[in-house]
Design an enzyme around this catalytic site. Sequence first.
Site: not given
Ligand code: WQD
Length: 347
Positions: A128, A153, A157
Amino acid sequence: MTKKPGILVTGGTGYIGSHTVVELIEQGYDVFIIDNLSNSHAEVIDSIEAITGVRPGFGNIDLNNKSAVQEFLRIHKVEAIIHFAAFKAVGESVEKPIEYYRNNLVSLLNLIEICKENKIKNFVFCSSCSVYGAPDYLPNDQFAAVKPAQSPYANTKKIGEDILRDTSSVNDLQVISLRYFNPVGAHPSAKIGEYPVGPPLNLFPIVTQTAIGKRSQMKVFGTDYNTPDGSCIRDYIHVVDVARAHVVAIERMLSDKTKAKYELFNLGTGNGLSVLEIIKTFEAVTGVKVNYECVPRRSGDVEKVYADTKYANTELGWKTTHTLENMITSAWAWEQVLQKKSMATSK
Ligand code: WQD
């Protein structure tokens, strides 16, 4: 067509796993899935069969049960393993560190020992971009420093990569680690997509659930970041593009094209998009309003991260082909399928 080798896909009923199983089957591989269904549904096997016409072998097995995995592989011979099975929510891992370390690392150690015992020499590890933490420079290439993990998490990784790098240097194991950025969207057939057991924690399904009315409102975590609109920036990549990279990685190993025992590639589009941009683009593409509220930052989030894709494009010979619009329309179509499913089961 002569059958290609057997491939074990752990976590193959999960989101990226199921899309990868479809792509592998379509390329003629003999695919077997091990999954404990802790965050996925057995009906995904039916969907994979509906898309490809082929039903992959399936074992409802927890990777922490090493003897059960051994027994499965005594029957189903494979030449490579693609290891998806892991807990994957950044925010949740901050609250449940022990579960994340035990699940994600013990399962990996079991698999590595099984590879040795079964002379399985090829291993694709799903890593990741979160190992980069808050990157020093952007776009992020694979040489960027792996920073202190900002969540358990991400640490699982990072540690997983270290375990594989160390073990591949002293035994027959050839390893390719694929560092995903943010996989989103769904298969164009709308027969598979992101389908977690519990409520999703990541952005895209939360946007589509809000748009369809399953949620009355969503939260935007932080609009005070140092970005053009104040919200976090990520590299959203279509899940089918991510899946296809795994097939390319398998073919690279099976045709002995690797240049080191441990190889590492970033899987992103190279485009950084903010949370608010995703919401606005979703509304423009679908014509559906998304009700959101701006709230304080979420712990574990980094401000901005997006990929330098040159190395994956040139060395791996893989390029993304799906647009942001494909990501949005496929995610939206899938959300509507999920709504029909839940209406059918609630009758
Ligand atoms: C993205 C952005 C949140 C939900 C992901 C995968 C993880 C790994 C890394 C592969 C952030 C914002 C989210 C919400 C929001 N990938 N958000 N409101 O944290 O980048 O992690 O990539 O291994 O498995 O989950 O992804 O989609 O949770 O968040 O504002 O209700 O969206 O703060 O800035 P993240 P995410």
